[in-house]
Design a protein around this motif. Sequence first.
Motif, PDB file in Angstrom:
ATOM      1  N   ALA A   1      46.982  -9.181 -70.820  1.00 41.90           N
ATOM      2  CA  ALA A   1      46.471  -8.103 -69.975  1.00 41.90           C
ATOM      3  C   ALA A   1      45.888  -8.662 -68.676  1.00 41.90           C
ATOM      4  O   ALA A   1      46.081  -8.088 -67.601  1.00 41.90           O
ATOM      5  N   ALA A   2      45.188  -9.791 -68.763  1.00 43.04           N
ATOM      6  CA  ALA A   2      44.614 -10.415 -67.577  1.00 43.04           C
ATOM      7  C   ALA A   2      45.705 -10.871 -66.616  1.00 43.04           C
ATOM      8  O   ALA A   2      45.578 -10.730 -65.395  1.00 43.04           O
ATOM      9  N   GLU A   3      46.792 -11.399 -67.160  1.00 44.16           N
ATOM     10  CA  GLU A   3      47.892 -11.844 -66.310  1.00 44.16           C
ATOM     11  C   GLU A   3      48.594 -10.647 -65.673  1.00 44.16           C
ATOM     12  O   GLU A   3      48.997 -10.699 -64.504  1.00 44.16           O
ATOM     13  N   TRP A   4      48.752  -9.569 -66.445  1.00 49.17           N
ATOM     14  CA  TRP A   4      49.346  -8.357 -65.859  1.00 49.17           C
ATOM     15  C   TRP A   4      48.491  -7.858 -64.703  1.00 49.17           C
ATOM     16  O   TRP A   4      49.019  -7.513 -63.640  1.00 49.17           O
ATOM     17  N   TRP A   5      47.186  -7.841 -64.882  1.00 45.85           N
ATOM     18  CA  TRP A   5      46.291  -7.369 -63.832  1.00 45.85           C
ATOM     19  C   TRP A   5      46.362  -8.267 -62.599  1.00 45.85           C
ATOM     20  O   TRP A   5      46.327  -7.773 -61.463  1.00 45.85           O
ATOM     21  N   ARG A   6      46.474  -9.566 -62.803  1.00 43.87           N
ATOM     22  CA  ARG A   6      46.595 -10.485 -61.676  1.00 43.87           C
ATOM     23  C   ARG A   6      47.857 -10.188 -60.876  1.00 43.87           C
ATOM     24  O   ARG A   6      47.823 -10.106 -59.634  1.00 43.87           O
ATOM     25  N   GLN A   7      48.973 -10.012 -61.561  1.00 45.16           N
ATOM     26  CA  GLN A   7      50.228  -9.737 -60.878  1.00 45.16           C
ATOM     27  C   GLN A   7      50.198  -8.357 -60.226  1.00 45.16           C
ATOM     28  O   GLN A   7      50.693  -8.175 -59.108  1.00 45.16           O
TER      29      GLN A   7
END
Length: 221
Positions: free
Chosen positions: A50-56
């Motif tokens: 989820a954190a990586e999705w938010w970063r992208q």
Amino acid sequence: MNHIQQKNQSSAPRNQSFPFLSGVLALDLINTDIFLRGKRHDFLSSPKAAAEWWRQASELFPDRARVEDEAAITRWNPALLEELKRLRETLRRLFLALIEQQPLDAEDLAEFNRRLALGYHTVSLNETGEATSRYHTTEPATGAILLPLALSAFEVMTRYDRSRLHKCANERCIGLFYDTTRSATRHWCSPECMNRARSHQHYQQLKSQKVISAVTEEYYQ
């Protein structure tokens, strides 16, 4: 503030591993739970994912609403992941109702409004003395992430052309998108999904023709 991404997928961050297909931040959250090759797939499988999705997503939508001290107060843990998925399902039901021109569910609307109430807007002066707007959250544990997503959905619901909101025409897909084409004739969440749908339709037509031919041959024998 405009949360529509009108460029194609080539403008997305490198090494993209998530389906940014809709052109809208809130809709892209919904599309993290989709069908892939006939099976349901949840891209938000862990707090780390989820954190990586938010970063992208933040790179793809640089003008999204941002909460003061967002990076410092956000903790990507199971509790935040659960709240993120809860918002995702609430938004899915609300947007499907809008697309299908059905009344919005009162409980879903109340849940959505609670997300909008997670923060407030202030005006301050930057280093050059210019007035700038900032969002603050009353719920640091979740608000820095949920509030920008809710605000993105709010803009679509209240300011955009609802006739351009669509569910993918592929019957085996649950993806949603906002049509930004000049002709307003987009029917698919992605070219790949369109090709898969047409291939499936072609297969069904061939299968049907074979059945009909077999029945006809048996009748005339």
